[in-house]
Design a protein around this motif. Structure first.
Motif, short mmCIF file in Angstrom:
data_model
loop_
_atom_site.label_atom_id
_atom_site.label_comp_id
_atom_site.label_asym_id
_atom_site.label_seq_id
_atom_site.Cartn_x
_atom_site.Cartn_y
_atom_site.Cartn_z
N HIS A 20 69.84 68.21 38.88
CA HIS A 20 69.73 68.22 37.42
C HIS A 20 70.77 67.36 36.71
N TRP A 21 71.50 66.53 37.42
CA TRP A 21 72.55 65.74 36.76
C TRP A 21 72.27 64.25 36.81
N SER A 22 72.47 63.61 35.67
CA SER A 22 72.29 62.17 35.56
C SER A 22 73.53 61.56 34.90
N ALA A 23 73.75 60.29 35.12
CA ALA A 23 74.86 59.59 34.48
C ALA A 23 74.47 59.07 33.10
N SER A 24 73.17 59.19 32.75
CA SER A 24 72.72 58.73 31.44
C SER A 24 71.64 59.66 30.91
N SER A 25 71.48 59.70 29.61
CA SER A 25 70.47 60.54 28.98
C SER A 25 69.08 60.12 29.42
N GLY A 26 68.33 61.04 30.02
CA GLY A 26 67.00 60.75 30.49
C GLY A 26 66.94 59.92 31.77
N GLY A 27 68.09 59.68 32.39
CA GLY A 27 68.15 58.88 33.60
C GLY A 27 67.74 59.65 34.84
N SER A 28 67.86 59.00 35.96
CA SER A 28 67.51 59.61 37.24
C SER A 28 68.51 60.68 37.64
N SER A 29 68.02 61.70 38.31
CA SER A 29 68.90 62.75 38.82
C SER A 29 69.68 62.24 40.02
N GLY A 30 70.63 63.02 40.47
CA GLY A 30 71.41 62.66 41.65
C GLY A 30 72.85 62.30 41.35
#
Length: 67
Positions: A20-30
């Motif tokens: 459930h974590w992304s480095a950007s809003s709406g980005g890919s998880s991981g």
């Protein structure tokens, strides 16, 4: 310090699951799980509908810098 964005609708915030974590809003998880120096964001791209729930233990939430 990094920004971490919740993605993929509701779920459980735990200390090891990167689903459930992304480095950007709406980005890919991981992206890595937030730490005590990271800012956490829940925004319009976090959920597909308004009726989603994120369950977090006190220990998970206390490890981020801000939410």
């Amino acid at each position: 310090m990094a920004n971490r964005y919740w993605v993929g609708n509701g779920g459980t915030w735990d200390g090891s699951d990167t689903t459930h974590w992304s480095a950007s809003s709406g980005g890919s998880s991981g992206a890595s799980v937030p730490t005590s120096i990271d800012d956490v964001f829940f925004d319009a791209n976090s959920f597909s509908s308004a009726s989603q729930t994120v369950t977090a233990s006190a220990s998970s939430v206390s490890i981020c810098k801000s939410m």
